[in-house]
Design an enzyme around this catalytic site. Structure first.
Site, short mmCIF file in Angstrom:
data_model
loop_
_atom_site.label_atom_id
_atom_site.label_comp_id
_atom_site.label_asym_id
_atom_site.label_seq_id
_atom_site.Cartn_x
_atom_site.Cartn_y
_atom_site.Cartn_z
N THR A 211 37.64 39.67 35.49
CA THR A 211 36.82 40.55 36.33
C THR A 211 35.45 40.80 35.72
OG1 THR A 211 38.81 41.65 37.16
CG2 THR A 211 36.74 42.83 37.40
N ARG B 179 40.82 26.24 33.12
CA ARG B 179 39.58 25.75 33.74
C ARG B 179 39.72 25.63 35.25
NH1 ARG B 179 36.19 20.48 31.55
NH2 ARG B 179 34.33 20.79 32.84
N ASP C 253 45.85 52.10 25.62
CA ASP C 253 44.46 51.79 25.95
C ASP C 253 43.55 52.97 25.62
OD1 ASP C 253 42.38 50.14 27.70
OD2 ASP C 253 42.34 52.20 28.45
N LYS D 96 40.44 53.45 22.66
CA LYS D 96 39.09 53.94 22.97
C LYS D 96 38.73 55.19 22.18
CE LYS D 96 39.37 52.00 27.63
NZ LYS D 96 39.61 52.29 29.07
N GLY E 166 35.99 48.05 36.10
CA GLY E 166 35.45 47.37 37.27
C GLY E 166 34.41 46.33 36.90
#
Length: 430
Positions: free
Chosen positions: A16, A48, A203, A207, A304
């Site tokens: 993304t 690929r 996660d 951080k 995002g």
């Protein structure tokens, strides 16, 4: 403008964020304020042939990201593979060893190997930038590494995982249980097929470990974080917390004291009117408290394609402008040892939910047990709820040491009228 330098960018990882970055650089190669052009001259990914929303047929392909990092055609290496070890770490080390600037969005890599990578980067005179690793396009890293260097940061705390924030928001808004909302989040792309990193709090812990290092001038120490995810958050707790004037959020925090640094990730109660409680959906939000500046609040999208790619591009622009500063707030050799604080010594307010038999004297027994253990009750709620075993009672406490609170919970659990182990949630210190 003629005579502009062209910076050849190698991008490893075409998910993304990689897609967003390639699209951005193809549309605005001369985006950097100081001039110059950033042109992608090589890419690498696991497959690929995987269908992608952009054309890579005209870009040199590298099966091995390490080869891309070391290629003489790569001036800036962008690592978007993910993972704390394996090809991501090897490729970043290869680029830094060759003296090449590295831009990454990999929070696990920086949280777990940040100190050693910083030492390598600074020894080779190569920038290592990771704005996109925390809060996506919201500039939390730059705020701490650059804007706060003239202050002494005391604490950072906030919502750092959009998946968890979305799930908790939807549970409250729709009255649906965790498992059902998680399945929906996976269908919508908010949660991975294996959501453990997100809903397990890992996660957010990566951080906040990075932010703690930046805030306090110490080496990242992910292993010292105390972590609890949202898997155990019950819809009943969300409803009862709201009746008490709170909203449950997954709060990541790092606090500095004379004893050291306490890094925690926990489901926590925030007052309904508080900015953290107001940050809904997939938003991220963060408080930074400094001795001189006071409290700063930032909020924005934490993930995002567009926001995170914008953060990667901002780091590339810093490379192009020749910006030079330590990887963390101090040179790698001067980072303070990370001294973790024993969580049992921390002091705070708490929420307790008990399921009890519907008989006289239960509340008095609970109150007496808490008082004997040294826990003072702040508020109390008894509210019959359909389809539950026993009668749920909820109380909040005044500030109490964690060790005292947990000892009190053990004593309460032994009362004959208490049907199961009390549910503990912290009230956020914000």
């Amino acid at each position: 403008m003629t005579g502009q330098k062209t910076w050849r960018v190698g991008v490893a990882g075409l998910g993304t964020v990689g897609a967003g970055l390639l699209n951005f650089l193809s549309e605005r190669p001369a985006f950097a304020p100081a001039g110059g052009r950033a042109v992608v001259t090589g890419v690498s990914a696991r497959s690929r042939s995987r269908p992608r929303p952009f054309d890579i047929s005209n870009l040199p392909w590298f099966d091995d990201p390490v080869a891309l990092a070391a290629s003489p055609e790569t001036d800036v290496f962008v690592e978007l593979i993910g993972g704390s070890d394996g090809p991501a770490k090897a490729a970043v080390e290869a680029a830094l060893s060759a003296g090449k600037p590295v831009v990454t969005a990999n929070k696990a890599l920086i949280a777990e190997h940040g100190a050693e990578l910083a030492a390598l980067a600074e020894a080779k005179g190569a920038p290592l930038l990771f704005e996109a690793a925390v809060m996506g396009g919201t500039p939390a890293v730059k705020m701490l590494r650059e804007a706060m260097v003239g202050d002494e940061v005391r604490s950072v705390a906030g919502i750092l995982n959009g998946t968890c924030n979305y799930i908790l928001t939807e549970m409250e808004a729709t009255g649906r249980p965790f498992a059902e909302v998680l399945a929906e989040a996976q269908r919508l792309g908010y949660a991975e097929a294996d959501p453990t990193m997100d809903v397990g709090g890992l996660d957010a812990a990566h951080k906040i470990s990075i932010l703690a290092a930046l805030a306090f001038g110490c080496a990242p120490n992910y292993a010292a974080a105390e972590i609890e995810g949202i898997e155990g958050v019950d819809l009943l707790d969300i409803q009862l917390a709201r009746d008490l004037g709170y909203r449950i959020k997954l709060v990541a925090s790092a606090d500095r004291s004379p004893d050291g640094v306490l890094v925690r990730v926990h489901p926590s109660l925030a007052p309904l009117a508080h900015p953290l409680a107001q940050a809904g959906g997939a938003l991220n939000a963060l408080f930074i408290e400094g001795a001189r500046i006071g409290r700063i609040f930032i909020q924005g999208p934490g993930a995002g394609s567009g926001p995170t790619a914008a953060a990667v591009a901002a780091d590339i622009a810093d490379v192009m402008t020749g910006s030079a500063r330590p990887v963390f707030q101090a040179p790698a050799g001067q980072l303070k040892p990370f001294t973790p604080v024993d969580p049992s010594k921390s002091v705070g307010r708490a929420y307790l939910r008990l399921s009890v038999k519907d008989e006289p004297g239960v509340i008095a027994a609970v109150s007496e047990t808490l008082a004997e253990a040294g826990v003072s009750i702040e508020s109390f709620l008894q509210k019959p709820v359909e389809n539950t075993q026993g009668v749920p009672i909820v109380l909040t406490t005044h500030a109490v040491a964690e060790s005292v609170l947990k000892a009190a919970i053990e004593r309460i659990a032994e009362l004959p009228a208490v049907l199961d182990r009390p549910r503990l949630l912290r009230i956020a210190r914000i």
